[in-house]
Motif scaffolding. Structure first.
Motif, PDB file in Angstrom:
ATOM      1  N   LEU A 248       0.914  -1.235   0.086  1.00  0.00           N
ATOM      2  CA  LEU A 248      -0.056  -0.104   0.069  1.00  0.00           C
ATOM      3  C   LEU A 248       0.848   1.521  -0.009  1.00  0.00           C
ATOM      4  O   LEU A 248       1.801   1.448   0.752  1.00  0.00           O
ATOM      5  N   ARG A 249       0.610   2.277  -0.824  1.00  0.00           N
ATOM      6  CA  ARG A 249       1.143   3.538  -0.583  1.00  0.00           C
ATOM      7  C   ARG A 249       0.798   4.245   0.286  1.00  0.00           C
ATOM      8  O   ARG A 249      -0.350   4.088   1.084  1.00  0.00           O
ATOM      9  N   GLU A 250       1.416   5.368   0.822  1.00  0.00           N
ATOM     10  CA  GLU A 250       1.117   6.164   1.928  1.00  0.00           C
ATOM     11  C   GLU A 250      -0.168   6.903   1.505  1.00  0.00           C
ATOM     12  O   GLU A 250      -0.471   7.434   0.410  1.00  0.00           O
ATOM     13  N   GLY A 251      -1.045   7.006   2.587  1.00  0.00           N
ATOM     14  CA  GLY A 251      -2.572   7.620   2.256  1.00  0.00           C
ATOM     15  C   GLY A 251      -3.416   6.393   1.621  1.00  0.00           C
ATOM     16  O   GLY A 251      -4.529   6.832   1.524  1.00  0.00           O
ATOM     17  N   GLY A 252      -2.995   5.144   1.423  1.00  0.00           N
ATOM     18  CA  GLY A 252      -3.935   4.347   0.870  1.00  0.00           C
ATOM     19  C   GLY A 252      -4.858   3.667   1.980  1.00  0.00           C
ATOM     20  O   GLY A 252      -4.704   3.870   2.958  1.00  0.00           O
ATOM     21  N   VAL A 253      -5.695   2.903   1.232  1.00  0.00           N
ATOM     22  CA  VAL A 253      -6.767   2.170   2.221  1.00  0.00           C
ATOM     23  C   VAL A 253      -6.967   0.740   1.503  1.00  0.00           C
ATOM     24  O   VAL A 253      -6.901   0.134   0.780  1.00  0.00           O
ATOM     25  N   ILE A 254      -6.979  -0.083   2.704  1.00  0.00           N
ATOM     26  CA  ILE A 254      -7.321  -1.559   2.627  1.00  0.00           C
ATOM     27  C   ILE A 254      -8.814  -1.783   2.723  1.00  0.00           C
ATOM     28  O   ILE A 254      -9.269  -1.359   3.906  1.00  0.00           O
ATOM     29  N   LEU A 255      -9.568  -2.275   1.901  1.00  0.00           N
ATOM     30  CA  LEU A 255     -11.042  -2.687   2.145  1.00  0.00           C
ATOM     31  C   LEU A 255     -10.747  -4.174   2.312  1.00  0.00           C
ATOM     32  O   LEU A 255     -10.558  -4.916   1.519  1.00  0.00           O
ATOM     33  N   ALA A 256     -10.899  -4.639   3.716  1.00  0.00           N
ATOM     34  CA  ALA A 256     -10.702  -6.115   4.191  1.00  0.00           C
ATOM     35  C   ALA A 256     -12.144  -6.464   4.656  1.00  0.00           C
ATOM     36  O   ALA A 256     -12.993  -5.827   5.383  1.00  0.00           O
ATOM     37  N   ALA A 257     -12.555  -7.667   3.860  1.00  0.00           N
ATOM     38  CA  ALA A 257     -13.789  -8.530   4.276  1.00  0.00           C
ATOM     39  C   ALA A 257     -13.628  -9.555   5.287  1.00  0.00           C
ATOM     40  O   ALA A 257     -12.801 -10.213   5.125  1.00  0.00           O
ATOM     41  N   LEU A 258     -14.507  -9.794   6.019  1.00  0.00           N
ATOM     42  CA  LEU A 258     -14.621 -11.161   6.725  1.00  0.00           C
ATOM     43  C   LEU A 258     -15.987 -11.478   7.003  1.00  0.00           C
ATOM     44  O   LEU A 258     -16.931 -10.768   7.488  1.00  0.00           O
ATOM     45  N   ASN A 259     -16.339 -12.696   6.451  1.00  0.00           N
ATOM     46  CA  ASN A 259     -17.620 -13.198   6.557  1.00  0.00           C
ATOM     47  C   ASN A 259     -17.540 -14.642   7.555  1.00  0.00           C
ATOM     48  O   ASN A 259     -17.455 -15.722   7.085  1.00  0.00           O
ATOM     49  N   ASN A 260     -17.519 -14.022   8.673  1.00  0.00           N
ATOM     50  CA  ASN A 260     -17.487 -15.112   9.822  1.00  0.00           C
ATOM     51  C   ASN A 260     -18.299 -14.734  10.862  1.00  0.00           C
ATOM     52  O   ASN A 260     -18.232 -13.802  11.490  1.00  0.00           O
ATOM     53  N   GLN A 261     -19.549 -15.467  11.166  1.00  0.00           N
ATOM     54  CA  GLN A 261     -20.432 -14.892  12.031  1.00  0.00           C
ATOM     55  C   GLN A 261     -20.033 -15.354  13.463  1.00  0.00           C
ATOM     56  O   GLN A 261     -20.585 -14.900  14.608  1.00  0.00           O
ATOM     57  N   GLN A 262     -19.035 -15.965  13.648  1.00  0.00           N
ATOM     58  CA  GLN A 262     -18.198 -16.227  15.174  1.00  0.00           C
ATOM     59  C   GLN A 262     -17.501 -14.971  15.630  1.00  0.00           C
ATOM     60  O   GLN A 262     -17.065 -14.887  16.729  1.00  0.00           O
ATOM     61  N   VAL A 263     -17.279 -14.184  14.620  1.00  0.00           N
ATOM     62  CA  VAL A 263     -16.433 -12.985  14.895  1.00  0.00           C
ATOM     63  C   VAL A 263     -17.048 -11.626  14.751  1.00  0.00           C
ATOM     64  O   VAL A 263     -17.699 -11.426  13.941  1.00  0.00           O
ATOM     65  N   THR A 264     -17.269 -10.873  16.119  1.00  0.00           N
ATOM     66  CA  THR A 264     -17.990  -9.584  15.815  1.00  0.00           C
ATOM     67  C   THR A 264     -16.964  -8.373  15.063  1.00  0.00           C
ATOM     68  O   THR A 264     -15.640  -8.848  15.236  1.00  0.00           O
ATOM     69  N   PHE A 265     -17.506  -7.235  14.842  1.00  0.00           N
ATOM     70  CA  PHE A 265     -16.772  -6.324  14.066  1.00  0.00           C
ATOM     71  C   PHE A 265     -15.595  -5.722  14.990  1.00  0.00           C
ATOM     72  O   PHE A 265     -14.559  -5.532  14.650  1.00  0.00           O
ATOM     73  N   SER A 266     -16.055  -5.888  16.101  1.00  0.00           N
ATOM     74  CA  SER A 266     -15.022  -5.197  17.261  1.00  0.00           C
ATOM     75  C   SER A 266     -13.982  -6.106  17.449  1.00  0.00           C
ATOM     76  O   SER A 266     -12.675  -5.717  17.750  1.00  0.00           O
ATOM     77  N   GLU A 267     -14.248  -7.396  17.544  1.00  0.00           N
ATOM     78  CA  GLU A 267     -13.100  -8.298  17.592  1.00  0.00           C
ATOM     79  C   GLU A 267     -12.366  -8.257  16.168  1.00  0.00           C
ATOM     80  O   GLU A 267     -10.980  -8.318  16.446  1.00  0.00           O
ATOM     81  N   PHE A 268     -12.808  -8.287  15.164  1.00  0.00           N
ATOM     82  CA  PHE A 268     -11.952  -8.026  13.981  1.00  0.00           C
ATOM     83  C   PHE A 268     -11.058  -6.892  14.050  1.00  0.00           C
ATOM     84  O   PHE A 268      -9.973  -6.843  13.587  1.00  0.00           O
TER      85      PHE A 268
END
Length: 312
Positions: A248-268
């Motif tokens: 990633l270049r400086e100032g860039g963004v990673i769009l990271a997906a996770l489809n796992n109902q055992q994990v909350t967004f806070s835990e991710f």
């Protein structure tokens, strides 16, 4: 009073009658007793995914009511998919001839974007409509950007990036049939040109090839939760997050997906921060309105990850 399945499908069809979308998201457990159903709209076909052996009579009657109410629906296809089995059948059709499965045809993803879908063959159609908000975000932010699309599958994200003005998109996936469809999708949209690369490679074994590329402004990271022999789940996800921070270049963004109902967004969020040291911020990208979740923290998670620059 209409059945909740009929009511929800009709409401969502009215929002996007000419575009691919998930019109019933029962797996989000928002609808009592209907959590084994998802229904997706691939104009002009309604595709019903049932995670039990049989479709309940009430649900079948509700689907028939939807079919009879909307004459733009040409057929309703049912896929019963209790793991590991898959059985497909035509529930309703306006054709006088017997409809043969699978169906392969081009459909509309969004204004100005089409793709090929395959219904009644595999568990996946070539498209994951619950990602609709991710596609829209990428299209909105892709202008003049270099985009890396990991686990690109049929490269739907790439189509939205290019439609949004991306100057380069590199798509990487190890599945030959998926990359072949990806090439077709780009040709269909007159996008198969110097802006696009489609690599059939094992992403975990391609670090040196990707690292040689110029750094990327946006990285889409959308792996399967687990894939025997090729993706071990979170340990491999961590490895890729660390690599992505280098791509990633400086100032860039990673769009990271996770489809796992055992994990909350806070835990991710916590796990990402423990994996990558220089996280600046992580924000949650909201899902499209039709993706109703009883516990939104546990549904599909789309994280926008920004990193500190090296001089910060």
């Amino acid at each position: 009073m209409p059945h909740p399945l009929q009511q929800e499908i009709t409401q969502n069809l009215s929002k996007h009658p000419a575009q691919v979308s998930r019109v019933f998201h029962g797996r989000g457990k928002f609808f009592p007793s209907l959590d084994e159903l998802n229904v997706e709209w691939y104009p002009p076909v309604l595709f019903v995914q049932c995670y039990e052996d049989e479709l309940a009579d009430e649900a079948r009657a509700a689907l028939q009511a939807v079919f009879e109410e909307h004459d733009f629906i040409e057929s309703v296809i049912l896929q019963a998919r209790p793991w590991p089995d898959v059985e497909n059948e035509v529930l309703f059709s306006r054709s006088s001839a017997e409809q043969q499965l699978p169906l392969e045809f081009d459909t509309v993803l969004a204004e100005g974007i089409q793709c090929q879908v395959n219904i009644g063959k595999n568990r996946n159609t070539g498209v994951f409509p619950d990602m609709r908000s991710g596609w829209a975000w990428l299209q909105e932010h892709a202008a003049d950007k270099r985009v890396l699309n990991l686990f690109s599958y049929t490269s739907i994200f790439s189509l939205f990036a290019l439609h949004g003005g991306a100057k380069k998109v590199v798509n990487v996936d190890m599945c030959g049939s998926a990359t072949k469809t990806a090439q077709y999708n780009h040709e269909l949209n007159a996008m198969l040109d110097e802006r696009v690369s489609i690599w059939k490679k094992n992403i975990l074994k391609s670090n040196s090839q990707i690292a040689k590329q110029s750094k990327f402004d946006i990285i889409v990271l959308d792996p399967p939760p687990f894939q025997k022999g090729s993706f071990r789940g979170w340990p491999d996800y961590q490895k890729l997050l660390r690599r992505c921070s280098n791509y990633l270049r400086e100032g860039g963004v990673i769009l990271a997906a996770l489809n796992n109902q055992q994990v909350t967004f806070s835990e991710f969020d916590r796990d990402i921060r423990e994996t990558i040291e220089n996280v600046k911020s992580i924000s949650q990208l909201e899902l499209a309105d039709e993706i109703k979740e009883l516990e939104p923290e546990k549904g599909l998670k789309l994280a926008l990850i920004e990193l500190h620059s090296k001089c910060e």
